[in-house]
Design a protein around this motif. Structure first.
Motif, PDB file in Angstrom:
ATOM      1  N   ARG A  46       0.602  -1.216   0.611  1.00 30.30           N
ATOM      2  CA  ARG A  46      -0.092  -0.341  -0.128  1.00 30.30           C
ATOM      3  C   ARG A  46       1.549   1.220   0.046  1.00 30.30           C
ATOM      4  O   ARG A  46       0.841   1.915  -0.913  1.00 30.30           O
ATOM      5  CB  ARG A  46      -0.945  -0.237   1.603  1.00 30.30           C
ATOM      6  N   SER A  47       1.770   1.348   0.308  1.00 27.94           N
ATOM      7  CA  SER A  47       2.553   2.379   0.863  1.00 27.94           C
ATOM      8  C   SER A  47       3.139   2.620  -0.079  1.00 27.94           C
ATOM      9  O   SER A  47       3.861   3.673  -0.646  1.00 27.94           O
ATOM     10  CB  SER A  47       3.520   2.416   1.955  1.00 27.94           C
ATOM     11  N   ALA A  50       1.079   4.360  -2.566  1.00 27.90           N
ATOM     12  CA  ALA A  50       0.318   5.633  -1.763  1.00 27.90           C
ATOM     13  C   ALA A  50       1.675   6.986  -2.309  1.00 27.90           C
ATOM     14  O   ALA A  50       1.637   8.219  -2.039  1.00 27.90           O
ATOM     15  CB  ALA A  50       0.392   5.827  -0.629  1.00 27.90           C
ATOM     16  N   ILE A  51       3.145   6.504  -2.079  1.00 24.46           N
ATOM     17  CA  ILE A  51       4.489   7.267  -1.578  1.00 24.46           C
ATOM     18  C   ILE A  51       4.019   7.704  -3.007  1.00 24.46           C
ATOM     19  O   ILE A  51       4.779   8.892  -3.569  1.00 24.46           O
ATOM     20  CB  ILE A  51       5.442   5.832  -1.254  1.00 24.46           C
ATOM     21  N   THR A  54       2.087  10.474  -3.339  1.00 26.93           N
ATOM     22  CA  THR A  54       2.561  11.460  -1.898  1.00 26.93           C
ATOM     23  C   THR A  54       3.587  12.440  -2.449  1.00 26.93           C
ATOM     24  O   THR A  54       3.756  13.718  -2.368  1.00 26.93           O
ATOM     25  CB  THR A  54       2.802  11.068  -0.627  1.00 26.93           C
ATOM     26  N   ALA A 188       3.140  13.708   4.892  1.00 24.25           N
ATOM     27  CA  ALA A 188       2.855  12.364   5.043  1.00 24.25           C
ATOM     28  C   ALA A 188       4.079  11.549   4.110  1.00 24.25           C
ATOM     29  O   ALA A 188       3.946   9.838   4.489  1.00 24.25           O
ATOM     30  CB  ALA A 188       1.639  12.506   3.463  1.00 24.25           C
ATOM     31  N   LEU A 189       5.045  11.741   3.835  1.00 21.64           N
ATOM     32  CA  LEU A 189       6.044  11.112   3.129  1.00 21.64           C
ATOM     33  C   LEU A 189       6.900  11.062   4.026  1.00 21.64           C
ATOM     34  O   LEU A 189       7.446   9.458   4.177  1.00 21.64           O
ATOM     35  CB  LEU A 189       6.608  11.899   2.129  1.00 21.64           C
ATOM     36  N   GLN A 192       4.970   7.358   5.068  1.00 23.63           N
ATOM     37  CA  GLN A 192       5.269   6.196   4.032  1.00 23.63           C
ATOM     38  C   GLN A 192       6.238   5.321   3.893  1.00 23.63           C
ATOM     39  O   GLN A 192       6.468   4.011   3.436  1.00 23.63           O
ATOM     40  CB  GLN A 192       4.436   7.072   2.513  1.00 23.63           C
ATOM     41  N   PHE A 195       6.194   3.568   7.238  1.00 22.08           N
ATOM     42  CA  PHE A 195       5.723   2.212   6.900  1.00 22.08           C
ATOM     43  C   PHE A 195       6.300   0.984   5.997  1.00 22.08           C
ATOM     44  O   PHE A 195       6.502  -0.024   6.261  1.00 22.08           O
ATOM     45  CB  PHE A 195       4.880   2.281   5.692  1.00 22.08           C
ATOM     46  N   GLY A 242      -3.342   1.624  -1.795  1.00 19.95           N
ATOM     47  CA  GLY A 242      -2.323   2.404  -1.972  1.00 19.95           C
ATOM     48  C   GLY A 242      -2.850   3.832  -2.126  1.00 19.95           C
ATOM     49  O   GLY A 242      -2.523   4.838  -1.254  1.00 19.95           O
ATOM     50  N   SER A 245      -4.544   5.445   0.626  1.00 17.61           N
ATOM     51  CA  SER A 245      -3.897   5.972   1.605  1.00 17.61           C
ATOM     52  C   SER A 245      -3.234   7.207   1.001  1.00 17.61           C
ATOM     53  O   SER A 245      -3.317   8.656   2.401  1.00 17.61           O
ATOM     54  CB  SER A 245      -2.894   4.964   1.423  1.00 17.61           C
ATOM     55  N   ALA A 246      -3.471   7.798   0.477  1.00 14.86           N
ATOM     56  CA  ALA A 246      -2.583   8.855   0.120  1.00 14.86           C
ATOM     57  C   ALA A 246      -3.612   9.232  -0.554  1.00 14.86           C
ATOM     58  O   ALA A 246      -3.930  11.262   0.042  1.00 14.86           O
ATOM     59  CB  ALA A 246      -2.321   8.793  -1.338  1.00 14.86           C
TER      60      ALA A 246
END
Length: 318
Positions: A46-47, A50-51, A54, A188-189, A192, A195, A242, A245-246
């Protein structure tokens, strides 16, 4: 209040409602995948997705220079807090109805109010202390019937959402502190990255599933089972985790940026309605009557605390 201010406040509330909907979908997808994958694998995948989103947001807000805040210890503590909160909540979701876990997790705003005293130096009066006490009584009403390890009981697992709420509250208070000098995208970054790093570390230590057996508690199996290559049908929900999450982080940040916290925070409780819906339609779950009664008490206490804080801030501003 002019029309622009009213429209901005309404947009903040809409962002909060959308954020709660996506959180409920995130929880539903995690629960649906919990029987086949370990939690740390889902978090890492997921991360990684998401990254990407982000980093795009970070570049839009000012670039990589925003990451250098000079407060690495606090950033590290915040990342650990949210990781523990996520782990505890998702481990609970694997063993209990979505609505039950959500209801117990709603004690988080009461923890935030308590922690704001030593961390932020805020003052909490006797009325809010009383509301907090009533809220914790509601938590006990929800937990008491499920402490048993017998049939229908959850044992120690029932404590996990409360643990998650405590660490989430700790993260929220640190976010208030760090948010004075850091952008939302940078926060947020950092999260991530944490994570991905910790999930990879857990994979190195327990990725072969050596610490669980088929007889282990469902929550323990979700935490520590062996990694497996995702089935083709599961890639879409994993990628969805993912993306959500963002988007959740963005919507929540916008909600609190566009409107007063006391105005939008009570709308977080709509998450219970979404959780009831997904639990009933997807998993055939319905919480016990004691859970619904306790949830009503906790929600009432939380709304009172939010409204009271908003009135006090308005008086101080006047």
């Amino acid at each position: 209040m002019n029309t622009t201010t009213v429209n901005t406040a309404r947009l903040g509330i809409l962002c909060m409602l959308a954020g709660m909907f996506f959180i409920s979908m995130n929880d539903m997808l995690v629960k649906s995948l919990s029987s086949g994958y370990p939690l740390h694998q889902l978090i890492l995948l997921r991360s990684v997705v998401a990254i990407v989103f982000t980093v795009m947001l970070l570049m839009y807000e000012g670039g990589l220079k925003l990451l250098n805040t000079g407060r690495w210890l606090l950033h590290g503590m915040r990342a650990v807090f949210i990781l523990i909160a996520n782990t505890a909540l998702y481990a609970a979701i694997a063993s209990m109805p979505l609505a039950t876990a959500t209801s117990l997790y709603f004690v988080a705003p009461l923890f935030v109010t308590l922690l704001s005293i030593p961390v932020l130096g805020e003052t909490v009066g006797p009325r809010r202390f009383l509301a907090i006490g009533v809220g914790f009584a509601g938590v006990m009403i929800m937990m008491a019937p499920q402490f048993s390890m017998g049939e229908g009981g959850l044992g120690w697992v029932v404590l996990l959402p409360v643990v998650a709420a405590a660490f989430y509250a700790s993260m929220s208070v640190l976010t208030r502190k760090l948010g004075q000098t850091s952008r939302a995208s940078a926060l947020a970054l950092h999260m991530q990255f944490a994570f991905i790093s910790i999930s990879a570390l857990v994979w190195l230590v327990a990725g072969d599933g050596r610490f669980v057996t088929p007889d282990s508690n469902p929550s323990m199996q979700f935490l520590l089972r062996a990694w497996v290559w995702p089935a083709p049908a599961d890639w879409l929900p994993i990628l969805g985790l993912g993306f959500m999450s963002a988007i959740i982080g963005y919507l929540m940040t916008q909600a609190y940026r566009l409107s007063r916290a006391s105005a939008v925070a009570p709308f977080e409780y709509v998450l219970l309605i979404f959780s009831l819906f997904w639990g009933w339609t997807v998993f055939g779950e319905w919480p016990q009557a004691s859970t619904l009664v306790g949830a009503a008490i906790v929600i009432g206490s939380g709304v009172y605390v939010f409204v009271r804080e908003g009135r006090l801030k308005s008086k101080r501003a006047a």
